[in-house]
Every structure is written in structure tokens, then in C-alpha cells.
Design a protein around this motif. Structure first.
Motif: not given
Lengths: 162, 794
Positions: A18, A20, A28-29, A41
């Protein structure tokens, strides 16, 4: 969704992200390279530091699409292919420069960038360089020692045993 | 540093490092389960309020959303339990209001969870959360503890004056203490604040729930210091899942410092939701969420009075403390200001009469619980500050005043007036050592040199004691603990002689995989790399109470030692049979069972094989196999102690404090891995200096957190910290555990705040400053130097 391609630890990779999606999320994902960590964050803690085209960068503050085509190196790409630790990684073990290990990948990636920019940093220079890397376990004592020792080794000097 | 290469006393390099240094560690957030959903918590943005509208229908219909949970989903489900009951001075149980999984009509602190959106992706869950129609009627908040006790606004209806308990200890001493203070030659009084802190392990909390319909089995992966305790609390008190149906896994955990002891609502949530939705459910805290939902630490306001006779002997101590519980009782919260605080008020001293009153108060703030040291830093800080102040008022050396009142080495075991019995110690030795390390003799010259540069230099000392190795189960049971505090270990010798150790202790930075292997290697005479340490999984480890209170080696290590002793005992019987000798004639040394006085021997590995291939075996007398389990319940706490010194330079123009040197002389009893012990001191000192100089978790009058991220909560950075000079050569071994160890995890955080503050006050004494509350930020120090008039003119 957008397609991105980049080189990560010497391998060509690509994926759909995406707009974003952060670089750290893609690593990581998307690529399951979970050695790069997320500890805050607000871009303060430095657990997510990777190298983008040779420079240390906080992967939580870069969009994946913004590094399309870049050469990325993560903690998983720091040891030799046979598993031998780099001089810097070995110095962290030798000097007990890590405890829980969570900040460690960011510390190693950040320090590696310091040492390629400054082969002979002073203790104060090491401490100031680590401004953007927070460790809660070590009090930084042994991290600083490890980085100074690695610098000496890379310069070809031998540090007298304590 | 010990140059021994292996076993107990060696600075073995940590085996766990390689995985962490190559990105192969597996923390909870690194785990993804097939088909998992993502949970996003909707939290209160106000500190106190009534929920007047909560309509999740639009969110529930949003793309990817599986379900939006509210308190309605949890009807009949228990609240988050508290693990420790305090009985107040009137014999009444503490007020223990329900702590629901999700807010039931009312929110009580910023961050209180109200609803949870579970969706296919985290982004979908977050997006959908925006569609929840939520209205809260804001109520006045109570933040200041003394204001809260006036009543008017109640955090919980059950406690109209916000008092959780009013505790006196030792109640029978109250009159005698009052009288001793009334007739003392000198009384030093100090009012001080032990500032609220956020533990901030670098790994944010994370939990993944999973449910297996076929076997009705629940699994929770969580960032915990004690997975068995979570299984107990969540299974028995919240969700009603029996132990055999619930597996809790705490894999690599990125630091804890206390805040990962407790059972949290998010753990129960993902476990519950995984069954309801029949899919794994994952939640990972952002750092901002951690600041609103991780239990915080300290937050005591204390008045301490020390009475002395004409010869400067301490005659009595009176401590009146308000302790902030926050909005709900976290797992261990009630015991921190009481049994982990009041019992340490003797410190290293012979003070004969001690009385403390602790009022625990509910406020509209994040819950407070144990943080590295937990009660003991608060006890040590007030003692070591008031003693320093007394020395200054009396014009005597703070070192000499301490030494005059120390418990002496020939007085052990020492019964304090606050219930505990110290088994061993030598406080003069560690005090003398740290004075030598700090080069007290050369300080005047350093101070003069600093003055020539316009800087004020100070040298401060502190001497701490702490109680570790928590704790004898019968004792803590009598004091209100709702669990035993033993530890368990299984030692499994495999057929080829390698060893698997299953320990209930949990390592989240402490290096147990290395230290415990050193102990077993030493006892069995086999290489460390033949030994694996397994922890963090309730399905693999028989039982356990986990890691906190510097208990892992003293309690968990002792359980391992017991099991290894049983292994050696059985192996000796097998060896005697194989060697055709009497068991009494068998010696065991360096991994070899020998018939004394002969060259007949069997290696440990040969015995292991014989135990699993029992062809030639005393099968009538003993069973095959070589595996033993032990539960070790400690006989007493352990009592590490030490002298700390801090040297600082203050810039009077800016109020900036620079830590020039820090020295620590500790008595931890015997050391297994000196390198790891030093690392624990480094980290503890950094957290202590962080508390004393930088960190402060504050809320405004409406209960809004003023330090909610790393932008505004000052974590110690590398440039804030000095190198720490450490000596652990003063050793009085613990007398009641097999390794003679005391524990080292918290000492640094306990001894360093008073040493630091004493140093700054020493530097500023010439400006008439007698006390500054932590943290000693440049602003606080500058205000103290320049006084109220300068602040008014600012």
C-alpha cells in the motif's frame, strides 16, 4: 497498491504494498525479515535501523515505495554466508553488548554506519552517534566498549586483554 | 574479571547472543499464525468519564472487520485479578474493585480500553475504529493523591475516599517510635517524592491468541516474564480455562523490568477472541499504547523522620507514605509499598524502632506496580537521603555516620525490627571499598579544579540492602500472596549424555541460557554446549513462578541444583552396579564416576546410555531413565547489599548535571558469570540515574499524560551515561541456598538514585540547597540554585 522492487541483503525482491506501507512493515511482514524491530512510533528508539544504499536509516520513517530500486541491508545480511559473525557483531558478543537483544539489530546497523564513516571514533563520538538508538538493558557501557573494540580490530589494532 | 574458562565463576560468552545478533531471535511480534486476525484497541482519551454512547455498527460493517468487541461480549467473564491481598490497620481487606477486560460504562484513566476491532489487517482494524460512535461524559479526575483522599470524586464507588488501604507496620511499635522521636537529641525530617516511571522495555507488549477446536486447546503467545503465572491468573480467574487446556508461550522477550510480570487485559482478550472467532488474533502495542497501558512504577510521596541520640546513634525511624495505585490494582501492586517496602526500612542499620504508615490511593492514572527494585528503591532512597541530610545537619561525615550505625559482620543472622532476618553481609567492607574506588582522598582537588572552571562538583554515597529471591511460600502466604513463590526445574539427561534443563524461570535479557548451563556443566562435568536450557512454554516446562525480584538464580537455580543432585545420586547407583562396587565407594568428579582408589571408571555419558538401554542394570532397585524434577521453596529472602558512589559536576548557570564517575561495590554472594553480573549493574545504574536525572511520568490536572512517548519521556541515552566502575570482590555467600547466591538484577536501580542525588546536593550545599525532588532536571536544579525569587523574576 503499488509494486516495489529492491535489493535486500544482496537478493532482488519485489512485492505489492500500500502507499502507506512503511519500509519496516515491508521487511517484517512482506519479506519475513523479523530481525528489524519496531520499538516506538515516534522515530526515536532506533530498533528499526537498516542501511539504505549504504546509509543508516530508520525503517519506520521511510515508505516502502520511497525506496523502490534501493539497495537495502538488514541485520540478517551482516554475518558471512557461512554464519561467521562480522567483526562488529562478534565484538557485541565478546563485550556483552546486548542483553534482551531487542535494540541490538538497530545498534549494530547504526554502529556499522558509524565505523564506515569514522574508523577511529572517540568514546564521546560513539555515545553521540547513538543518540537515536535507545537501549534499556545495558546502560550503553558494553555497547560503547564493543563498538570501540570493533573499530580497533577493523583498524588492525589489537586491544590488550582486560 | 575471572579468567576461568568454564562452569561456575567463568565469564562465559552468552550463547543466546548469536541469534539476537543475526536477526534470528523470535519475539512474540515475530510470530504470525495462519489466518490470523489483528486487534486494535479503542482506548479512553479522557481520564474519567461515563460512556453515554457506544455504537459499533458502522465499524462492524467496515471492510475486513470480523467483530467489534465491547464489554457486552464479556458478560460473565472475570476481571483482571490482583495477586496480593493487603489487610489494613483495622483488619479490613483492601478495597479491590473490579478491573474489567473492557470498560463497563465508565472509564478511569487515559488508555482504559473501551472496545476492540478485530479485522483481517491491522490497517482495516484501525480504519474501522474511526467509525465507532463513542460518546463519553467527562467527569472530574483525581490525580494528586492527597486531593484524592479528600473524597468528592471517586475513581470507584467502592472506595468513596479513594483509599485502597491504610497500612501500619510495625503497628505495635507506633507509640514507642513516637516517643523516641519526641525525646531524641536530634531529628532529621525530609519530605520527598519517588517519581513515577515508565518501565519501557524496548520490546512493546504483544499477545497472540489461538484456539484449536479439535482438542479444545487454547494457546497464548505473550511477552511475559512468567508464563505459568499468566496461565494461572487468566485461566483460573478470568476466562475459566483449566490448566490442561491452556498453553502459554513467552518466547524471546525484549526486556521486562517488572512490567511484563502482570496479567493484562489484552492477553485475556486475544485468548477469548480467538475462540469466539475461531481464528488466531494478534495484538501488538504501539509505544504510545505502552505509555497508557503498561503498569508504571514508583510514585510515592513520603515524609521520613530519623531520630538520633546525642552520640549520633539512630534510635527510631518513622515513614509516612502515600503510594499511588493508579485506577486499578495491577497484579502485585498492593504488596509493593507494603511488604516489599516496609520490611526494608531497617536498611543496613541497627535502628531499633521503626514504624511506617502507607496509604494506598486510587487515582485516574495508569495502574502502578513493580518496576525494577519495586519497593526497595523507595525504601533505600528515603533512608539514604535522610541519613545524608542528618550528617550534614550534624556536621559529621555521611560515611562515618553510616558506618557507626551499620549492622556489624558478627551480628548475623540479624533480626531487624521490621520482620525480616538478614542472613549475612559485611557492609563496612563494601562501604570501604567504594570509598577507595571513588578516590575520596583526591576529591577536594577535583572540586577545586572544577570550581576554577565555574562548575560545582559533588561526591555522593549510598549504601543499599535489598531483599531478593522472593520468597518462602508460607511467609508470603501469611502476608497476603495468593500464590506460592517456589520455582520448579526438570533436568533431563538424554540417552547420549546431553542434557535438557526445563526451568520455570524466564530469561528476557538476563542470560539464563548461559548462566544455568554453567551451573549444570560445573556439577556434571560436561561441556556447556552439551546443555540446553528450555524456558517460556507451559507445555514444555513442568511448572514455574517466573522471573522477578532477582529470584532466578537464587530460587530457579536452586531448583536446578536440586534436580542435578538427584540425577547424580541415581547415576551413582547405576555406576556402582556397572562397576560392581559399593555405592559408598563411588566418587564423581569431572564427569567420571570412579571406584575410589582404583582406575575403574565410567563416564557420565556411559551412565546415561545405561539408564536408557538398561540391559545391565539394577532394574529391581531403580527405574530406567535419567530425569528428575524438583520444586525449590526458599527458606528466606536473600540480602544483597553494596556501597555506591557518584561524582557529578553541576553547571550553576544552566542547572545541567554531568555524571563524571559512578562506582559500585556490591556483595552479591557467589557469582556464576561475573560478566553477566556486571551487565546487570550497568543496566540497573542507567535506570537509576534515569530516574534521578531524567525520567518522569506526569499527568496534568485533567489526567492527560504529559509524557506519552519518547518525544517527551526522557529515556537515558548513551551520552547521558558514564562508564560504571564495578567491584564485586566483597562476598558473603548466602547461607541458605545451595549456590550461595543473592541476586543482582535490581541492585543498580536501587543504589544509584540516592548516590546521584546525594552527589548533587553535595555539589550545591554551598548554595544552601538541602533537597531537590527527582528527577534532577536542569530546570529543577537551576530553580533550586537560584531560589524562588529568581524563578519569580524569570
Amino acid at each position: 497498491m503499488a509494486s516495489v522492487s529492491m535489493t535486500v541483503n544482496g537478493k532482488a525482491v519485489s512485492g505489492e504494498v500500500e502507499g502507506r506501507t512503511l519500509l519496516v512493515e515491508f521487511l517484517r511482514e512482506g519479506l519475513e525479515l523479523t530481525g528489524t524491530h519496531v520499538g516506538c512510533d515516534t522515530s526515536q528508539c532506533g530498533a528499526c535501523v537498516v542501511h539504505v544504499n549504504g546509509e543508516s536509516v530508520k525503517a519506520c520513517s521511510v515508505l516502502a515505495v520511497a525506496v523502490d530500486g534501493a539497495d537495502i541491508r538488514t541485520i540478517e545480511g551482516m554475518a558471512a554466508p557461512d554464519g561467521t559473525l562480522s567483526v562488529l557483531q562478534q565484538a557485541f558478543q565478546d563485550h556483552h553488548g546486548l542483553q534482551c537483544g531487542f535494540c541490538t539489530p538497530g545498534m549494530v546497523m547504526s554502529a556499522a554506519d558509524l565505523l564506515q564513516k569514522n574508523a577511529d571514533p572517540s568514546e564521546q563520538e560513539v555515545r553521540e552517534w547513538l543518540e537515536g538508538n535507545i537501549c534499556r538493558c545495558t546502560g550503553y557501557h558494553n555497547i560503547v566498549k564493543a563498538i570501540l573494540a570493533a573499530a580497533a580490530t577493523l583498524r588492525g589494532e589489537k586491544i590488550a586483554a582486560e | 574479571m575471572n579468567k576461568q574458562m568454564t562452569g561456575i565463576g567463568a565469564s562465559s560468552k552468552r550463547r543466546e547472543d548469536v541469534r539476537f545478533l543475526t536477526g534470528k531471535g523470535q519475539y512474540t511480534d515475530d510470530i504470525n499464525r495462519h489466518g490470523q486476525l489483528y486487534a486494535h484497541f479503542v482506548r479512553s482519551e479522557v481520564a474519567h468519564g461515563k460512556i453515554t454512547k457506544l455504537d459499533a455498527s458502522a465499524a462492524a460493517a467496515a471492510p475486513g472487520v470480523a467483530h467489534v468487541f465491547t464489554s457486552k461480549d464479556f458478560e460473565g467473564v472475570g476481571g483482571v485479578p490482583c495477586g496480593w491481598l493487603i489487610t489494613d490497620k483495622n483488619g479490613e481487606p483492601m478495597k479491590e474493585p473490579k478491573h474489567p477486560i473492557l470498560a463497563e460504562g465508565k472509564v478511569r484513566h487515559v488508555g482504559d480500553p473501551i472496545a476492540v476491532v478485530v479485522a483481517e489487517t491491522l490497517a482495516q482494524a484501525r480504519d474501522a475504529a474511526e467509525l465507532i460512535d463513542l460518546e463519553i461524559e467527562e467527569l472530574p479526575a483525581v490525580i494528586d493523591m492527597r486531593e484524592a483522599l479528600k473524597g468528592g470524586v471517586a475513581v470507584h464507588d467502592e472506595a468513596p475516599d479513594n483509599l485502597c488501604y491504610d497500612w501500619e507496620f510495625v503497628a505495635e511499635n507506633k507509640a514507642a517510635v513516637d516517643e523516641a522521636i519526641a525525646r531524641a537529641a536530634h531529628v532529621t525530617t525530609l519530605e520527598l517524592v519517588n517519581n513515577r516511571l515508565v518501565a519501557n522495555p524496548m520490546e512493546p507488549r504483544c499477545a497472540i491468541g489461538e484456539y484449536d477446536r479439535a482438542g479444545d486447546q487454547h494457546t497464548l503467545y505473550t511477552t511475559s516474564q512468567n508464563p505459568h503465572v499468566i496461565r494461572l491468573l487468566m485461566g483460573a480467574f478470568v476466562l475459566g480455562i483449566p490448566e490442561h487446556k491452556l498453553r502459554v508461550v513467552a518466547p524471546d522477550v525484549g526486556g521486562g523490568f517488572g512490567t511484563k510480570i502482570y496479567h493484562y487485559a489484552e492477553e485475556a482478550f486475544v485468548t477469548f477472541a480467538a475462540k469466539k472467532l475461531n481464528k488466531p488474533v494478534k495484538w501488538t502495542a504501539s509505544r504510545s499504547e505502552a505509555f497508557m497501558s503498561d503498569a508504571q512504577g514508583r510514585d510515592h510521596v513520603t515524609k521520613v523522620e530519623l531520630a538520633l541520640d546525642a552520640d549520633n546513634n539512630f534510635t527510631a525511624l518513622r515513614c509516612l507514605t502515600h503510594a499511588n495505585m493508579g485506577a486499578y490494582l495491577s497484579t502485585f501492586a498492593p504488596c509493593i509499598p507494603t511488604w516489599l517496602h516496609g520490611t526494608l526500612l531497617a536498611g543496613n542499620y541497627r535502628t531499633p524502632l521503626i514504624f511506617t504508615n502507607v496509604k494506598a490511593v486510587f487515582t485516574n492514572t495508569v495502574p502502578v506496580d513493580a518496576y525494577r527494585g519495586a519497593g526497595r528503591p523507595e525504601a533505600t532512597y528515603q533512608l539514604e537521603r535522610v541519613i545524608d541530610k542528618a550528617a550534614r545537619e550534624l556536621g559529621v561525615s555521611p560515611i562515618a555516620l553510616r558506618k557507626q550505625n551499620f549492622i556489624k559482620p558478627d551480628q548475623f543472622p540479624y533480626q531487624t525490627p521490621v520482620a525480616v532476618v538478614y542472613d549475612t553481609g559485611d557492609y563496612d567492607a563494601t562501604m570501604d571499598k567504594v570509598v577507595e574506588m571513588a578516590d575520596l582522598a583526591g576529591f577536594d582537588a577535583r572540586k577545586a579544579e572544577a570550581k576554577s572552571r565555574g562548575k560545582l562538583r559533588g561526591l555522593g554515597f549510598a549504601h543499599y540492602i535489598e531483599a531478593c529471591g522472593i520468597a518462602p511460600s508460607s511467609l508470603v502466604g501469611a502476608l497476603g500472596a495468593r500464590a506460592g513463590l517456589y520455582e520448579a526445574a526438570t533436568v533431563r539427561v538424554n540417552p547420549t549424555g546431553s542434557v535438557s534443563v526445563f526451568t520455570g524461570s524466564h530469561s528476557h535479557g538476563q542470560g539464563h541460557e548461559t548462566t544455568f548451563a554453567q551451573v549444570v556443566s560445573d556439577m556434571l562435568g560436561i561441556p556447556e554446549d552439551q546443555i540446553d536450557i528450555v524456558h517460556g512454554d507451559t507445555n514444555r516446562v513442568p511448572f514455574g513462578m517466573g522471573t522477578y525480584g532477582s529470584r532466578s538464580l537464587a530460587v530457579g537455580g536452586s531448583a536446578i541444583v536440586k534436580s542435578v543432585e538427584k540425577i547424580v545420586s541415581k547415576a551413582r547407583k547405576i555406576a556402582a552396579h556397572l562397576l560392581e562396587a559399593s555405592e559408598a565407594d563411588i566418587t564423581f568428579e569431572d564427569g567420571q564416576f570412579k571406584v575410589a582408589g582404583t582406575d575403574r571408571a565410567k563416564a557420565f555419558g556411559e551412565i546415561a546410555l545405561a539408564a536408557y538401554v538398561p540391559h545391565q542394570y539394577p532394574i529391581e532397585e531403580i527405574e530406567p531413565g535419567l530425569e528428575e524434577t524438583s520444586f525449590y521453596d526458599p527458606k528466606n529472602f536473600t540480602y544483597p547489599s553494596g556501597g555506591y558512589a557518584c561524582e557529578v559536576e553541576v553547571d550553576p548557570e544552566t542547572g545541567v548535571v554531568k555524571v563524571c564517575a559512578f562506582h559500585a561495590a556490591d556483595d552479591f554472594g557467589n557469582l556464576v558469570n561475573p560478566m553477566i553480573v556486571e551487565g546487570q549493574i550497568h543496566g540497573g545504574v542507567a535506570q537509576g540515574i534515569g530516574q534521578a536525572m531524567l525520567e518522569h511520568c506526569t499527568f496534568d490536572a485533567d489526567g492527560q499524560p504529559q509524557a506519552g512517548s519518547y518525544m517527551d519521556y526522557a529515556m537515558p541515552r548513551a551520552a547521558d551515561m558514564p562508564m560504571v566502575n564495578i567491584d564485586s570482590s566483597c562476598v558473603t555467600p548466602c547461607t541458605h541456598n545451595p549456590l550461595g547466591v543473592k541476586g543482582c538484577g535490581e541492585a543498580g536501580a536501587i543504589g544509584s538514585p540516592p548516590a546521584f542525588v546525594n552527589a548533587v546536593i553535595d555539589a550545591l550545599a554551598e548554595r544552601g540547597v538541602t533537597h531537590i525532588d527527582m528527577p534532577l532536571t536542569p530546570q529543577a536544579v537551576w530553580k533550586a540554585i537560584h531560589g524562588a525569587s529568581a524563578v519569580a523574576a524569570e
